[in-house]
Design a protein around this motif. Structure first.
Motif, PDB file in Angstrom:
ATOM      1  N   PRO A  41     -61.915 -26.833  21.410  1.00  0.00           N
ATOM      2  CA  PRO A  41     -61.777 -26.941  19.953  1.00  0.00           C
ATOM      3  C   PRO A  41     -61.633 -28.374  19.446  1.00  0.00           C
ATOM      4  O   PRO A  41     -61.788 -28.627  18.252  1.00  0.00           O
ATOM      5  CB  PRO A  41     -60.519 -26.120  19.650  1.00  0.00           C
ATOM      6  N   GLU A  42     -61.371 -29.297  20.357  1.00  0.00           N
ATOM      7  CA  GLU A  42     -61.210 -30.693  19.954  1.00  0.00           C
ATOM      8  C   GLU A  42     -62.503 -31.483  20.036  1.00  0.00           C
ATOM      9  O   GLU A  42     -62.533 -32.666  19.655  1.00  0.00           O
ATOM     10  CB  GLU A  42     -60.150 -31.368  20.829  1.00  0.00           C
ATOM     11  N   VAL A  43     -63.573 -30.860  20.524  1.00  0.00           N
ATOM     12  CA  VAL A  43     -64.825 -31.592  20.740  1.00  0.00           C
ATOM     13  C   VAL A  43     -65.967 -30.958  19.944  1.00  0.00           C
ATOM     14  O   VAL A  43     -66.218 -29.757  20.058  1.00  0.00           O
ATOM     15  CB  VAL A  43     -65.209 -31.628  22.236  1.00  0.00           C
ATOM     16  N   THR A  44     -66.648 -31.778  19.143  1.00  0.00           N
ATOM     17  CA  THR A  44     -67.822 -31.359  18.383  1.00  0.00           C
ATOM     18  C   THR A  44     -69.003 -32.234  18.787  1.00  0.00           C
ATOM     19  O   THR A  44     -68.848 -33.431  19.009  1.00  0.00           O
ATOM     20  CB  THR A  44     -67.579 -31.502  16.863  1.00  0.00           C
ATOM     21  N   VAL A  45     -70.179 -31.616  18.890  1.00  0.00           N
ATOM     22  CA  VAL A  45     -71.396 -32.343  19.237  1.00  0.00           C
ATOM     23  C   VAL A  45     -72.240 -32.539  17.983  1.00  0.00           C
ATOM     24  O   VAL A  45     -72.495 -31.584  17.242  1.00  0.00           O
ATOM     25  CB  VAL A  45     -72.205 -31.585  20.310  1.00  0.00           C
ATOM     26  N   LEU A  46     -72.673 -33.784  17.744  1.00  0.00           N
ATOM     27  CA  LEU A  46     -73.551 -34.103  16.622  1.00  0.00           C
ATOM     28  C   LEU A  46     -74.949 -34.356  17.150  1.00  0.00           C
ATOM     29  O   LEU A  46     -75.119 -35.061  18.149  1.00  0.00           O
ATOM     30  CB  LEU A  46     -73.057 -35.363  15.890  1.00  0.00           C
ATOM     31  N   PHE A  47     -75.963 -33.790  16.489  1.00  0.00           N
ATOM     32  CA  PHE A  47     -77.351 -33.997  16.897  1.00  0.00           C
ATOM     33  C   PHE A  47     -77.970 -35.096  16.041  1.00  0.00           C
ATOM     34  O   PHE A  47     -78.121 -34.947  14.826  1.00  0.00           O
ATOM     35  CB  PHE A  47     -78.144 -32.694  16.750  1.00  0.00           C
ATOM     36  N   VAL A  48     -78.319 -36.208  16.695  1.00  0.00           N
ATOM     37  CA  VAL A  48     -78.725 -37.428  15.994  1.00  0.00           C
ATOM     38  C   VAL A  48     -79.960 -38.011  16.666  1.00  0.00           C
ATOM     39  O   VAL A  48     -80.172 -37.826  17.874  1.00  0.00           O
ATOM     40  CB  VAL A  48     -77.572 -38.465  16.029  1.00  0.00           C
ATOM     41  N   ARG A  49     -80.780 -38.726  15.917  1.00  0.00           N
ATOM     42  CA  ARG A  49     -81.892 -39.459  16.531  1.00  0.00           C
ATOM     43  C   ARG A  49     -81.336 -40.416  17.579  1.00  0.00           C
ATOM     44  O   ARG A  49     -80.353 -41.096  17.345  1.00  0.00           O
ATOM     45  CB  ARG A  49     -82.648 -40.271  15.481  1.00  0.00           C
TER      46      ARG A  49
END
Length: 300
Positions: A41-49
């Protein structure tokens, strides 16, 4: 904590696979979403170039980033490199037409270089004391010398095949790159960052390794130890009690097999390439019940 990862391209799938194997399973991460939660719950993944990830990390939009070293050098930002993830290996090279007059870096004087990496290229030619015009392009870099847009190029290559097909020869290597784990400098030593780093490194450490288990006669234990190329030596355990003996067993608690020989259990981590030879050798020394399994993660 937010981790920026490539949203598409050749680095996307290997990155997601590595996160999954490290235990950071993505949840609710549809293909077109800009982010995904993980089982942590403490980790989020961002999808980025991939090219934008260094800026995301440096500016604080993300705490960690996974992208190529070439992209970080091109961005010119200050981030902390934590780990070489050992995939996406390639070279950024200076190349020119095979039948042209650019055969060394000095030949670029007064000429034009086309590239998708203008900052890296300008730094490279400046360090060599060469005055060249660097032109940024966004694709088909290999074509530019053949349509008289440039005298040479600086481009990414993995095998050199594309350059050869386009009759371009490598003049010199500019940068060797692979995918790395980067962190914003002010969070690089935080516990959660180190936890993610350890999880990823444990997957890398396990690659190409196998867990080898066998029963060995006590009187042949020293000989078996000599032929097992394990990490830090094998672990010796009593078969009946399962008690760990470390690397200096006695024989008073060893299990006696049907043939009357006293045996202990030997466990070791070995390189995959050594498995065949190791099994052959330990069988000659009386080992039995040999089992080989894959290792998902290996934590020091």
């Amino acid at each position: 904590m937010r981790i920026a990862v490539p949203n598409k391209g050749r680095l996307h799938e290997p990155t997601i696979d590595l996160l999954e194997r490290a235990g950071l399973h993505l949840e609710n991460g549809a293909d077109r979403k800009l982010y995904a939660e993980t089982v942590d719950p403490e980790v989020t993944v961002l999808f980025v170039r991939a090219a934008d990830i260094p800026e995301y990390v440096a500016d604080g939009a993300a705490d960690l980033g996974i992208t190529g070293l070439d992209q970080v050098h091109e961005a010119g930002v200050d981030v902390a490199e934590l780990l070489d993830l050992e995939f996406g290996r390639c070279r950024l090279v200076l190349a020119a037409p095979e039948d042209g007059d650019v055969e060394r870096v000095a030949d670029l004087e007064g000429k034009t270089v086309a590239t998708e990496f203008p900052n890296v290229t300008r730094e490279f030619v400046a360090e060599r004391g060469v005055d060249a015009d660097v032109v940024e392009v966004t694709g088909a870099t290999e074509l530019t010398p053949h349509v008289e847009m440039a005298d040479a190029i600086v481009d990414i290559t993995s095998t050199g095949t594309t350059l050869a097909v386009n009759r371009l020869a490598v003049v010199e290597e500019v940068l060797e790159s692979s995918v790395r784990l980067f962190a914003r400098e002010d969070v690089a030593d935080e516990p959660k960052v180190r936890e993610v780093q350890t999880a990823l490194s444990s997957v890398l450490a396990a690659e190409g390794k196998r867990y080898l288990m066998m029963n060995v006669p006590v009187d042949r234990l020293d000989d078996v130890r000599e032929v097992i190329p394990g990490l830090g030596g094998p672990t010796i355990m009593d078969i009946a009690s399962g008690g760990e003996r470390g690397d200096s067993p006695g024989s008073q608690n060893a299990t006696r097999s049907d043939d009357g020989a006293e045996k202990v259990a030997v466990h070791a981590v070995v390189d995959e390439r050594d498995v065949f030879e190791t099994i052959t050798e330990v069988k000659k020394l009386g080992a039995s019940g040999i089992l080989v399994t894959e290792i998902e993660r290996l934590v020091d």
